[in-house]
Design a protein around this motif. Structure first.
Motif, mmCIF file in Angstrom:
data_model
loop_
_atom_site.group_PDB
_atom_site.id
_atom_site.type_symbol
_atom_site.label_atom_id
_atom_site.label_comp_id
_atom_site.label_asym_id
_atom_site.label_seq_id
_atom_site.Cartn_x
_atom_site.Cartn_y
_atom_site.Cartn_z
ATOM 1 N N LEU A 1 0.834 -1.204 0.000
ATOM 2 C CA LEU A 1 0.000 0.000 0.000
ATOM 3 C C LEU A 1 0.870 1.256 0.000
ATOM 4 O O LEU A 1 0.605 2.210 -0.729
ATOM 5 C CB LEU A 1 -0.935 -0.003 1.214
ATOM 6 N N LEU A 2 1.910 1.243 0.818
ATOM 7 C CA LEU A 2 2.799 2.399 0.884
ATOM 8 C C LEU A 2 3.601 2.533 -0.410
ATOM 9 O O LEU A 2 3.744 3.635 -0.962
ATOM 10 C CB LEU A 2 3.754 2.273 2.066
ATOM 11 N N SER A 3 4.128 1.420 -0.905
ATOM 12 C CA SER A 3 4.945 1.444 -2.111
ATOM 13 C C SER A 3 4.145 1.928 -3.318
ATOM 14 O O SER A 3 4.624 2.739 -4.120
ATOM 15 C CB SER A 3 5.524 0.055 -2.375
ATOM 16 N N ASP A 4 2.923 1.435 -3.455
ATOM 17 C CA ASP A 4 2.071 1.826 -4.578
ATOM 18 C C ASP A 4 1.746 3.320 -4.542
ATOM 19 O O ASP A 4 1.512 3.938 -5.591
ATOM 20 C CB ASP A 4 0.769 1.025 -4.571
ATOM 21 N N ALA A 5 1.739 3.893 -3.343
ATOM 22 C CA ALA A 5 1.437 5.317 -3.192
ATOM 23 C C ALA A 5 2.664 6.193 -3.424
ATOM 24 O O ALA A 5 2.560 7.420 -3.408
ATOM 25 C CB ALA A 5 0.859 5.586 -1.805
ATOM 26 N N GLY A 6 3.833 5.576 -3.627
ATOM 27 C CA GLY A 6 5.039 6.338 -3.905
ATOM 28 C C GLY A 6 5.947 6.554 -2.729
ATOM 29 O O GLY A 6 6.946 7.288 -2.833
ATOM 30 N N VAL A 7 5.644 5.918 -1.589
ATOM 31 C CA VAL A 7 6.502 6.026 -0.408
ATOM 32 C C VAL A 7 7.650 5.024 -0.537
ATOM 33 O O VAL A 7 7.428 3.865 -0.900
ATOM 34 C CB VAL A 7 5.702 5.742 0.887
ATOM 35 N N LEU A 8 8.869 5.464 -0.249
ATOM 36 C CA LEU A 8 9.985 4.526 -0.225
ATOM 37 C C LEU A 8 9.913 3.753 1.080
ATOM 38 O O LEU A 8 10.018 4.338 2.162
ATOM 39 C CB LEU A 8 11.331 5.246 -0.336
ATOM 40 N N VAL A 9 9.724 2.455 0.987
ATOM 41 C CA VAL A 9 9.485 1.635 2.175
ATOM 42 C C VAL A 9 10.449 0.452 2.220
ATOM 43 O O VAL A 9 10.747 -0.174 1.202
ATOM 44 C CB VAL A 9 8.010 1.145 2.220
ATOM 45 N N ALA A 10 10.958 0.174 3.406
ATOM 46 C CA ALA A 10 11.748 -1.021 3.686
ATOM 47 C C ALA A 10 11.101 -1.708 4.884
ATOM 48 O O ALA A 10 10.117 -1.207 5.446
ATOM 49 C CB ALA A 10 13.201 -0.661 3.967
ATOM 50 N N LEU A 11 11.644 -2.849 5.302
ATOM 51 C CA LEU A 11 11.038 -3.618 6.387
ATOM 52 C C LEU A 11 11.863 -3.536 7.662
ATOM 53 O O LEU A 11 13.084 -3.385 7.621
ATOM 54 C CB LEU A 11 10.884 -5.086 5.981
ATOM 55 N N GLU A 12 11.171 -3.628 8.796
ATOM 56 C CA GLU A 12 11.829 -3.758 10.106
ATOM 57 C C GLU A 12 11.143 -4.860 10.876
ATOM 58 O O GLU A 12 10.121 -5.388 10.450
ATOM 59 C CB GLU A 12 11.799 -2.423 10.856
ATOM 60 N N ASN A 13 11.671 -5.212 12.042
ATOM 61 C CA ASN A 13 11.220 -6.446 12.700
ATOM 62 C C ASN A 13 11.168 -6.337 14.217
ATOM 63 O O ASN A 13 11.271 -7.338 14.912
ATOM 64 C CB ASN A 13 12.174 -7.591 12.307
ATOM 65 N N SER A 14 11.011 -5.152 14.766
ATOM 66 C CA SER A 14 11.022 -5.022 16.226
ATOM 67 C C SER A 14 9.821 -5.735 16.835
ATOM 68 O O SER A 14 8.769 -5.870 16.222
ATOM 69 C CB SER A 14 11.009 -3.542 16.614
ATOM 70 N N GLY A 15 10.002 -6.192 18.081
ATOM 71 C CA GLY A 15 8.930 -6.902 18.765
ATOM 72 C C GLY A 15 9.450 -8.139 19.464
ATOM 73 O O GLY A 15 10.650 -8.281 19.699
ATOM 74 N N ASP A 16 8.551 -9.048 19.790
ATOM 75 C CA ASP A 16 8.925 -10.269 20.508
ATOM 76 C C ASP A 16 9.911 -11.109 19.689
ATOM 77 O O ASP A 16 9.756 -11.271 18.477
ATOM 78 C CB ASP A 16 7.686 -11.104 20.807
ATOM 79 N N MET A 17 10.916 -11.623 20.375
ATOM 80 C CA MET A 17 11.909 -12.513 19.753
ATOM 81 C C MET A 17 12.540 -11.879 18.512
ATOM 82 O O MET A 17 12.874 -12.565 17.546
ATOM 83 C CB MET A 17 11.253 -13.848 19.384
ATOM 84 N N GLU A 18 12.739 -10.563 18.541
ATOM 85 C CA GLU A 18 13.163 -9.869 17.335
ATOM 86 C C GLU A 18 14.555 -10.263 16.866
ATOM 87 O O GLU A 18 14.821 -10.280 15.654
ATOM 88 C CB GLU A 18 13.093 -8.363 17.541
ATOM 89 N N ARG A 19 15.465 -10.566 17.781
ATOM 90 C CA ARG A 19 16.820 -10.902 17.348
ATOM 91 C C ARG A 19 16.837 -12.211 16.569
ATOM 92 O O ARG A 19 17.409 -12.290 15.480
ATOM 93 C CB ARG A 19 17.755 -10.986 18.558
ATOM 94 N N HIS A 20 16.237 -13.238 17.105
ATOM 95 C CA HIS A 20 16.247 -14.528 16.435
ATOM 96 C C HIS A 20 15.396 -14.491 15.163
ATOM 97 O O HIS A 20 15.725 -15.131 14.170
ATOM 98 C CB HIS A 20 15.740 -15.611 17.381
#
Length: 431
Positions: free
Chosen positions: A316-335
């Motif tokens: 949704l963000l990409s289609d609207a023209g926003v440059l988007v990458a992924l992140e992973n914070s939260g439970d068990m984020e390191r593994h």
């Protein structure tokens, strides 16, 4: 005396636990390689079905279609027929190398006490010999942004590569930005096992005012007289030389952040998490604000949100023209950081083009982190940070690495898990 013995035992166990698993970092890049006949996923949306890639002195010197370009191979020839070559996966907003075992405080160094800590640097707390870090490489995660946690301003992150002797060797970009945790507009009552209704936060306006006053004081700080590390550490962000990573969720909070950015005249801003940003895309594009989209494998943030919002949110963000990458914070984020390629792959099932999905964890991520000049795609002149997979690296069934390189160094893909697998496969194959 008994307590002291227990502490020593735990510390020794942690040291032994880590040291036993860590592979020796690869030596300096002093060899040339030619990767032939693989499908090259460039990382910028392009695809070469039958490619030739040459690595020299740690750099990519050739990326071409092997059917149209005739050249003499250089160095070791790697026949990758039927395989795929990808730029190294980049994991944004992680605590990799800052915590080894959650239950052992001596190995936990991802936050400092206090509310405003812009001077805290994750760089010097990074443990290059982390056993968790080692598990990233077999899935193609070769670079990570290491971020401190806690407080209103957590501190400064740095970008690290995943095969190093120490934090000095690991550093790709030092102190790339400061992380600000925007106050929550709403909070959940009850407990984690029996959550209550969501209610407005009573202290939201007060907390925003405190943050605004702290930023104003940092802007007014001249550096003369008594040294103030906290205010001085914000100067690069206020000058536009470093990024302000603002961790925020909820449409109202995001709109408030946009107003805050304008009022404070912040030049380089990335929103982290940004649940609800699908309703504010026009404003994000107009202000050239990039987004690190929250964990794809997650539940909807709101009771009235679409059930599949986390899965389709990046598209949704990409289609609207926003440059988007992924992140992973939260439970068990390191593994869970080893699953970054599969998060990108999951978006394909919800309409994302496969090569654009790859960009979420390669070139887009490199652009957000300010390292796209050297990393994030398979292009001539860039660092030879890449890997070869037997199949589709965004699919856990196809993500089977045969070789991986960081800055042209042929790195080990062995881990403690692989050693145990080989050990017990050998045991039971004899029965």
């Amino acid at each position: 005396m008994v307590i002291m013995k227990r502490i020593i035992y735990i510390l020794c166990a942690v040291v032994g636990f880590t040291a036993a698993a860590q592979q020796t970092p690869a030596p300096a890049a002093n060899k040339s390689y030619t990767i032939m006949n693989a499908t090259a996923h460039i990382g910028n949306g392009e695809l070469i079905e039958n490619s030739v890639i040459v690595i020299e002195n740690g750099k990519i010197t050739t990326v071409a279609d092997a059917t149209t370009v005739k050249m003499q191979p250089k160095g070791e020839v790697i026949n990758a027929t039927g395989m795929h070559v990808y730029p190294g996966i980049i994991a944004c907003n992680t605590t990799l190398g800052l915590v080894e075992i959650d239950a052992v405080k001596a190995s936990d160094d991802d936050r400092e006490i206090g509310t405003y800590n812009p001077h805290i640097r994750s760089l010097i707390a990074y443990n290059a010999e982390s056993r968790v870090v080692e598990t990233m490489r077999p899935n193609g995660v070769l670079i990570a942004q290491v971020v401190p946690r806690g407080g209103r301003i957590s501190g400064q992150s740095s970008v690290m590569q995943m095969d190093a002797w120490n934090w000095e060797d690991a550093a790709v970009r030092v102190d790339d930005g400061v992380h600000i945790n925007w106050p929550r507009t709403f909070s959940r009552s009850g407990s984690w096992y029996e959550p209550g209704p969501t209610i407005p936060s009573k202290n939201y306006d007060k907390q925003v005012d405190e943050l605004t006053q702290f930023i104003a004081a940092a802007r007014a700080y001249t550096g003369t007289g008594k040294k103030d590390l906290k205010y001085a550490s914000l100067k690069p962000v206020l000058a536009g030389n470093a990024t302000a990573y603002i961790h925020v969720n909820g449409e109202k909070a995001i709109r408030d952040v946009l107003g805050f950015i304008k009022d404070q005249d912040l030049k380089k801003v990335v929103l982290v998490g940004a649940q609800g940003a699908e309703n504010v895309t026009k404003e994000l594009v107009a202000m050239n604000i990039q987004v690190l989209a929250g964990r794809v494998h997650d539940l909807p943030a709101r009771d009235d949100a679409d059930y599949d919002m986390p899965y389709k949110f990046p598209k949704l963000l990409s289609d609207a023209g926003v440059l988007v990458a992924l992140e992973n914070s939260g439970d068990m984020e390191r593994h869970q950081a080893r699953n970054f390629p599969f998060y990108a792959g999951h978006t394909v099932g919800f309409g994302m083009d496969p090569e654009k999905a790859l960009q979420l964890v390669t070139l887009n991520a490199a652009t957000v982190l300010g390292i796209d000049k050297d990393y994030g795609s398979l292009e001539q002149g860039k660092s030879a940070t890449l890997f070869i997979s037997k199949g589709d690296a965004l699919d856990m069934r196809g993500n089977q690495l045969t070789r991986a390189f960081i800055d042209g160094r042929d790195i080990s893909l062995n881990t403690r898990q692989k050693d145990l697998n080989d050990r017990y496969m050998e045991k039971y194959s004899k029965q």
